[in-house]
Design a protein around this motif. Structure first.
Motif, short mmCIF file in Angstrom:
data_model
loop_
_atom_site.label_atom_id
_atom_site.label_comp_id
_atom_site.label_asym_id
_atom_site.label_seq_id
_atom_site.Cartn_x
_atom_site.Cartn_y
_atom_site.Cartn_z
N ALA A 116 0.83 -1.21 0.00
CA ALA A 116 0.00 0.00 0.00
C ALA A 116 0.87 1.26 0.00
CB ALA A 116 -0.92 -0.01 1.22
N LEU A 117 1.95 1.25 0.77
CA LEU A 117 2.85 2.40 0.81
C LEU A 117 3.59 2.57 -0.51
CD1 LEU A 117 4.17 1.89 4.43
CD2 LEU A 117 3.22 4.04 3.56
N MET A 121 4.02 5.80 -3.66
CA MET A 121 5.28 6.45 -3.96
C MET A 121 5.88 6.08 -5.31
SD MET A 121 7.25 6.56 -0.31
CE MET A 121 8.40 7.72 -1.02
N SER A 122 5.38 5.05 -5.97
CA SER A 122 5.99 4.60 -7.22
C SER A 122 4.93 4.15 -8.20
CB SER A 122 6.96 3.45 -6.94
OG SER A 122 7.48 2.92 -8.16
N GLU A 123 5.21 4.35 -9.48
CA GLU A 123 4.30 3.89 -10.53
C GLU A 123 4.60 2.46 -10.96
OE1 GLU A 123 4.47 6.67 -13.71
OE2 GLU A 123 3.53 8.30 -12.56
N ILE A 124 5.70 1.89 -10.45
CA ILE A 124 6.01 0.50 -10.78
C ILE A 124 5.02 -0.40 -10.06
CG2 ILE A 124 7.75 -1.32 -10.54
CD1 ILE A 124 9.87 0.84 -10.82
N GLY A 149 -4.34 7.10 6.29
CA GLY A 149 -5.00 7.42 5.04
C GLY A 149 -4.81 6.39 3.94
N LEU A 150 -4.50 5.15 4.32
CA LEU A 150 -4.34 4.08 3.34
C LEU A 150 -5.46 3.06 3.50
CD1 LEU A 150 -0.51 3.29 3.67
CD2 LEU A 150 -1.62 4.57 1.84
N ARG A 213 11.68 2.70 4.87
CA ARG A 213 12.39 1.84 3.90
C ARG A 213 11.86 2.06 2.48
NH1 ARG A 213 16.20 -2.37 5.73
NH2 ARG A 213 15.81 -2.70 7.95
N ILE A 214 10.55 2.19 2.35
CA ILE A 214 9.95 2.44 1.04
C ILE A 214 10.47 3.76 0.47
CG2 ILE A 214 7.80 2.97 -0.19
CD1 ILE A 214 7.89 0.07 0.46
N GLY A 215 10.55 4.78 1.33
CA GLY A 215 11.05 6.07 0.90
C GLY A 215 12.47 6.01 0.38
N ASP A 216 13.28 5.15 0.97
CA ASP A 216 14.66 4.99 0.51
C ASP A 216 14.75 4.19 -0.78
OD1 ASP A 216 15.69 6.43 2.62
OD2 ASP A 216 16.21 4.68 3.83
#
Length: 224
Positions: A116-117, A121-124, A149-150, A213-216
């Motif tokens: 979900a996160l 953050m990514s279109e992949i 908000g997810l 971690r997702i942000g990185d």
């Protein structure tokens, strides 16, 4: 490594070596705010002019700073950061992926939250799976996602075997899954299991760690 990648890597090494000195790191810190003349830097740092000249020469050789002659007093120059000087200095490599697959044992919390996160953050494309799926998504995961908000999918957890395919970049988010899938490739994040504790605090901590971690990772993964 290709020649271009190796050259870029050596340039990064040279920059890190130049920044390993405390005085040079301080100079770069100051220059992130604006340009300074050698005289202004000398006053700020309280060091002899010959030592400052040595440090500036080292930074110039590493392509971290450049000089520009003053348009007012031609005897004066200003030191500035080279455009893009600090880009790429955070260690990391890039990955190509057709899809990102987040995996934990039960596919009931961590892998669901990660997916979900990631989709924020990514279109992949991404999905999640479990090595031994639970019957349903954990209530704590649904609650913590809602607080941020997810929304998690209204589907039962799924098994990894039929999901994994060529071009998938697999991220295991629990130690059990990682050790069970040894040799599969991809990367591993050792995130404690919030279901085991069952508290809202445990789910919040897991959410925050996964979000970090997702942000990185997201900026380093490109479509394959």
């Amino acid at each position: 490594m290709t020649i271009d990648v190796m050259t870029e890597f050596r340039q990064r090494v040279a920059k890190h070596a130049a920044l390993a000195d405390a005085a040079r790191l301080r100079i770069v810190d100051l220059l992130t705010l604006g340009d300074l003349s050698p005289t202004e830097l000398q006053a700020e740092l309280g060091m002899p002019s010959n030592l400052l000249s040595h440090h500036l020469r080292t930074l110039e050789e590493a392509s971290l700073v450049t000089r520009r002659r003053s348009e007012a007093d031609r005897r004066r120059s200003y030191i500035r950061l080279t455009p893009g000087a600090l880009e790429g200095l955070v260690p990391g490599i890039e990955h190509g992926a057709r899809r990102v697959v987040f995996v934990c044992t039960r596919n009931s919390a961590r892998s669901q939250l990660a997916t979900a996160l990631w989709q924020q953050m990514s279109e992949i494309p991404s999905t999640s799976a479990g090595t031994h799926p639970a019957d349903h998504i954990a209530r704590g995961a649904i609650d913590v996602a809602r607080r941020h908000g997810l929304s998690l999918p209204d589907t039962a957890p799924r098994r990894l075997d039929p999901l994994a395919g060529d071009g998938d970049f697999v991220v295991t988010v629990c130690d059990n899954a990682h050790e069970e899938l040894s040799g599969l490739g991809g990367v591993h994040w050792s995130v404690p299991d919030p279901v085991r504790q069952g508290t809202s605090e445990a789910f919040e901590l897991a959410f925050q760690e996964i979000a970090h971690r997702i942000g990185d990772l997201a900026p380093r993964v490109h479509a394959a």
